[in-house]
Design a protein around this motif. Structure first.
Motif, PDB file in Angstrom:
ATOM      1  N   LYS A 153       3.367  10.615  -2.771  1.00 61.27           N
ATOM      2  CA  LYS A 153       2.999   9.957  -4.024  1.00 61.27           C
ATOM      3  C   LYS A 153       4.136   9.991  -5.043  1.00 61.27           C
ATOM      4  N   ALA A 154       4.842  11.109  -5.106  1.00 59.52           N
ATOM      5  CA  ALA A 154       5.931  11.254  -6.071  1.00 59.52           C
ATOM      6  C   ALA A 154       7.125  10.353  -5.747  1.00 59.52           C
ATOM      7  N   ASP A 155       7.325  10.033  -4.476  1.00 61.59           N
ATOM      8  CA  ASP A 155       8.484   9.237  -4.061  1.00 61.59           C
ATOM      9  C   ASP A 155       8.186   7.751  -3.884  1.00 61.59           C
ATOM     10  N   ALA A 156       6.936   7.340  -4.067  1.00 55.31           N
ATOM     11  CA  ALA A 156       6.551   5.949  -3.816  1.00 55.31           C
ATOM     12  C   ALA A 156       7.276   4.977  -4.741  1.00 55.31           C
ATOM     13  N   LYS A 159       0.826  -1.211   0.000  1.00 58.75           N
ATOM     14  CA  LYS A 159       0.000   0.000   0.000  1.00 58.75           C
ATOM     15  C   LYS A 159       0.859   1.260   0.000  1.00 58.75           C
ATOM     16  N   VAL A 160       1.864   1.343   0.869  1.00 58.46           N
ATOM     17  CA  VAL A 160       2.700   2.536   0.975  1.00 58.46           C
ATOM     18  C   VAL A 160       3.472   2.775  -0.324  1.00 58.46           C
ATOM     19  N   SER A 161       3.951   1.700  -0.947  1.00 59.32           N
ATOM     20  CA  SER A 161       4.697   1.832  -2.200  1.00 59.32           C
ATOM     21  C   SER A 161       3.775   2.036  -3.398  1.00 59.32           C
ATOM     22  N   ARG A 162       2.480   1.951  -3.164  1.00 56.07           N
ATOM     23  CA  ARG A 162       1.445   2.137  -4.177  1.00 56.07           C
ATOM     24  C   ARG A 162       1.495   1.083  -5.288  1.00 56.07           C
ATOM     25  N   LEU A 163       2.009  -0.099  -4.956  1.00 56.10           N
ATOM     26  CA  LEU A 163       1.907  -1.213  -5.891  1.00 56.10           C
ATOM     27  C   LEU A 163       0.469  -1.712  -5.931  1.00 56.10           C
ATOM     28  N   ILE A 164      -0.229  -1.621  -4.786  1.00 53.04           N
ATOM     29  CA  ILE A 164      -1.652  -1.926  -4.673  1.00 53.04           C
ATOM     30  C   ILE A 164      -2.301  -0.734  -3.974  1.00 53.04           C
TER      31      ILE A 164
END
Length: 107
Positions: free
Chosen positions: A92-95, A31-36
């Motif tokens: 969001k930009a650094d995920a 979630k934090v890495s925005r893979l999902i």
């Protein structure tokens, strides 16, 4: 309070603070890495055995560490990434900097 013979008190590991642990739960990392997009969706993906770490199916409670390789099945497509960093809060930009996408033939 009366002590019982032969009983020792044990201090839980979490008492010593986060610096002792370098990992993060798999569902939270996804979630934090925005893979999902959502943590509940990441948790369900782990429950349905769609997520593997280092070639082994893992539960949502698995502790992700730097250097781990995560494979996520999205229908017919599989995304393979290597964990570069583990951070609690990321913009969001650094995920995308938290992981490095690997070519599919490395599976």
């Amino acid at each position: 309070m009366k002590r019982q013979a032969g009983v020792t008190e044990v201090t839980p590991a979490f008492y010593y603070g986060k610096e002792e642990f370098e990992g993060m739960r798999l569902d939270k990392y996804l979630k934090v890495s925005r893979l999902i997009k959502r943590r509940t969706v990441a948790n369900e993906a782990c429950d349905h055995q769609r997520v593997s770490v280092n070639g082994k199916i893992q539960r949502a409670s698995y502790e992700v560490k730097e250097g781990d390789q995560i494979a996520i099945r999205f229908g017919e497509r599989t995304v393979l990434v290597e964990v570069v960093s583990v951070q609690d809060n990321v913009g969001k930009a650094d995920a995308a900097a938290m992981y490095r996408q690997l070519p599919q033939e490395m599976q």
